[in-house]
Write a protein that holds these residues in place. Structure first.
Motif, short mmCIF file in Angstrom:
data_model
loop_
_atom_site.label_atom_id
_atom_site.label_comp_id
_atom_site.label_asym_id
_atom_site.label_seq_id
_atom_site.Cartn_x
_atom_site.Cartn_y
_atom_site.Cartn_z
N TYR A 60 0.86 -1.18 0.00
CA TYR A 60 0.00 0.00 0.00
C TYR A 60 0.90 1.24 0.00
N PRO A 61 1.55 1.51 -1.14
CA PRO A 61 2.59 2.55 -1.17
C PRO A 61 2.03 3.97 -1.19
N LEU A 62 2.90 4.89 -0.82
CA LEU A 62 2.65 6.31 -1.03
C LEU A 62 2.36 6.52 -2.51
N ASP A 63 1.33 7.34 -2.83
CA ASP A 63 1.02 7.54 -4.24
C ASP A 63 2.11 8.37 -4.91
N PHE A 64 2.19 8.26 -6.23
CA PHE A 64 3.29 8.86 -6.96
C PHE A 64 3.36 10.37 -6.78
N GLU A 65 2.23 11.05 -6.78
CA GLU A 65 2.26 12.51 -6.67
C GLU A 65 2.81 12.96 -5.32
N THR A 92 6.35 1.88 3.64
CA THR A 92 5.18 1.39 2.91
C THR A 92 4.44 0.37 3.75
N LYS A 93 3.17 0.57 3.94
CA LYS A 93 2.35 -0.42 4.66
C LYS A 93 2.24 -1.67 3.80
N ILE A 94 2.43 -2.83 4.43
CA ILE A 94 2.29 -4.10 3.72
C ILE A 94 1.41 -5.04 4.54
N ASP A 95 0.83 -6.01 3.84
CA ASP A 95 0.11 -7.09 4.50
C ASP A 95 0.80 -8.41 4.17
N THR A 96 0.96 -9.24 5.15
CA THR A 96 1.45 -10.60 4.97
C THR A 96 0.91 -11.44 6.11
N LYS A 97 0.73 -12.72 5.86
CA LYS A 97 0.25 -13.63 6.90
C LYS A 97 1.40 -14.16 7.75
N LEU A 98 2.62 -13.84 7.37
CA LEU A 98 3.79 -14.39 8.04
C LEU A 98 4.15 -13.60 9.30
N THR A 99 4.70 -14.28 10.28
CA THR A 99 5.29 -13.62 11.44
C THR A 99 6.70 -13.15 11.07
N LEU A 100 7.29 -12.30 11.90
CA LEU A 100 8.66 -11.87 11.64
C LEU A 100 9.62 -13.06 11.67
N LYS A 101 9.37 -14.02 12.55
CA LYS A 101 10.23 -15.20 12.61
C LYS A 101 10.11 -16.02 11.32
N GLN A 102 8.89 -16.15 10.79
CA GLN A 102 8.70 -16.89 9.53
C GLN A 102 9.36 -16.16 8.37
N ILE A 274 19.23 -2.65 5.18
CA ILE A 274 18.23 -2.35 4.16
C ILE A 274 17.38 -3.61 3.97
N ARG A 275 16.32 -3.52 3.14
CA ARG A 275 15.32 -4.61 3.01
C ARG A 275 14.81 -4.93 4.41
N PHE A 276 13.92 -4.11 4.89
CA PHE A 276 13.62 -4.01 6.33
C PHE A 276 12.12 -3.96 6.57
N ILE A 277 11.65 -4.83 7.46
CA ILE A 277 10.23 -4.84 7.84
C ILE A 277 10.12 -4.58 9.33
N GLN A 278 9.31 -3.61 9.69
CA GLN A 278 9.09 -3.25 11.09
C GLN A 278 7.65 -3.56 11.48
N LYS A 279 7.49 -4.15 12.65
CA LYS A 279 6.15 -4.43 13.17
C LYS A 279 5.71 -3.26 14.05
N THR A 280 4.51 -2.73 13.77
CA THR A 280 3.97 -1.62 14.54
C THR A 280 2.59 -2.01 15.07
N ASP A 281 2.01 -1.15 15.87
CA ASP A 281 0.66 -1.40 16.40
C ASP A 281 -0.37 -1.44 15.28
N ASN A 282 -0.05 -0.82 14.14
CA ASN A 282 -0.97 -0.76 13.00
C ASN A 282 -0.58 -1.71 11.87
N GLY A 283 0.29 -2.67 12.17
CA GLY A 283 0.68 -3.62 11.14
C GLY A 283 2.13 -3.46 10.73
N TYR A 284 2.48 -4.08 9.60
CA TYR A 284 3.85 -4.09 9.13
C TYR A 284 4.15 -2.88 8.24
N LEU A 285 5.37 -2.34 8.38
CA LEU A 285 5.88 -1.31 7.49
C LEU A 285 7.15 -1.84 6.84
#
Length: 312
Positions: A60-65, A92-102, A274-285
């Motif tokens: 769910y990326p930032l729009d181009f403009e 960028t907000k992302i959705d995945t069914k995986l845990t950080l460990k997975q 780099i290539r980094f996923i952070q878990k937040t209260d509102n999901g993954y970034l």
């Protein structure tokens, strides 16, 4: 822990894991024999067998403009001489069914780190290595989809990519000169192929090295402090570029684009987060970006930001 603590541990030959956020304001140092007490996994420059997986991410990326406005702001700063190269990143907000460990277990990368249930990175980029009184760094700048016709020739002949890479190499060479002597570029602009989810990428790197005097272990913390933040994911000149990054990005990088490494009592190896996923209260970034120079094109840079959102 502080950089002085790193000096002390390394001088005593005590192996440890080192983790630093982007600005080197928050560092963590965990002795390796105490690592089991922490929910941390890492892999540093180890040979591995490529694991096939189907780790799909919905983006769910930032729009181009909106990105274009930030890009244009950076270009104006370049025109005014406040920066020549700036690594512009976004979350960028992302959705995945995986845990950080997975995610950690499935990802293929030479530099992997999972820090508790807070973040995971799977990086292709080395930061520094120190062995036998030689310090080396490996800036990575320039990315192209490997499926593009004549991709290697195109990325190596692209003048914008060449200019960006030259500036990073010059910055890292100057950085190494602060802590080392006889600094030289050992290999300039070589290609590495990286599996990037559903596609392959070609990335361009260089190898730079210098000489350290005996007893560098007692100065390891000072060396790291002098080199951080990593030039390849900040820009040049570093001080003013960091100020612009704070102004334009609009989010906190945190540990993304920081560094982690391992001292094994004899040598030190590290990677850029780099290539980094952070878990937040509102999901993954998923945090990603790329270098901006005066010759950069906004759509190309926006596409690169999106292409880097994947699990290798």
């Amino acid at each position: 822990m502080t950089f002085d603590d790193i000096n002390s541990l390394a001088k005593k030959g005590i192996p440890f894991l080192f983790i630093s956020d982007f600005k080197a304001n928050s560092i963590k140092v965990i002795e390796l024999d105490k690592l089991k007490e922490h929910d941390i996994e890492f892999c540093i420059d180890e040979d591995y067998t490529i694991k096939k997986h189907q780790c799909f991410l919905r983006k769910y990326p930032l729009d181009f403009e909106a990105y274009r406005q930030k890009f244009d702001f950076v270009i104006e700063k370049i025109k005014s001489g406040e920066t020549y190269l700036l690594n512009l990143t976004q979350a960028t907000k992302i959705d995945t069914k995986l845990t950080l460990k997975q995610i950690y277990n499935n990802a293929n990368a030479q530099y992997k780190l999972r820090y508790k249930d807070e973040f995971v990175c799977f990086s292709p980029e080395r930061f520094i290595t120190i062995k036998n009184n030689k310090i080396s760094t490996y800036p990575m700048k320039g990315t192209i989809d490997a499926s593009v016709k004549n991709a290697e020739q195109k990325i190596l002949s692209n003048q914008k990519e060449m200019a960006e890479h030259v500036m990073v190499v010059d910055l890292l060479r100057n950085d190494l000169s602060v802590v080392a002597t006889n600094v030289r570029v050992d290999k300039f602009r070589y290609i590495t192929k990286i599996e990037a989810g559903e596609k392959n990428l070609l990335q361009v790197s260089s190898s730079i090295s210098g000489d350290l005097s005996d007893g560098w272990q007692s100065r390891l913390g000072d060396i790291l402090k002098a080199l951080l933040p990593a030039g390849s994911i900040s820009g040049t000149p570093k001080k003013s570029t960091l100020e612009i990054i704070d102004e334009v990005e609009g989010y906190d990088r945190g540990y993304f684009s920081g560094v982690f490494g391992v001292f094994d009592s004899q040598s030190f190896q590290s990677g850029v987060m780099i290539r980094f996923i952070q878990k937040t209260d509102n999901g993954y970034l998923y945090k990603s970006g790329g270098g901006i120079t005066l010759d950069s094109l906004p759509k190309d840079e926006y596409d690169e930001l999106l292409h880097k959102i994947y699990i290798p």
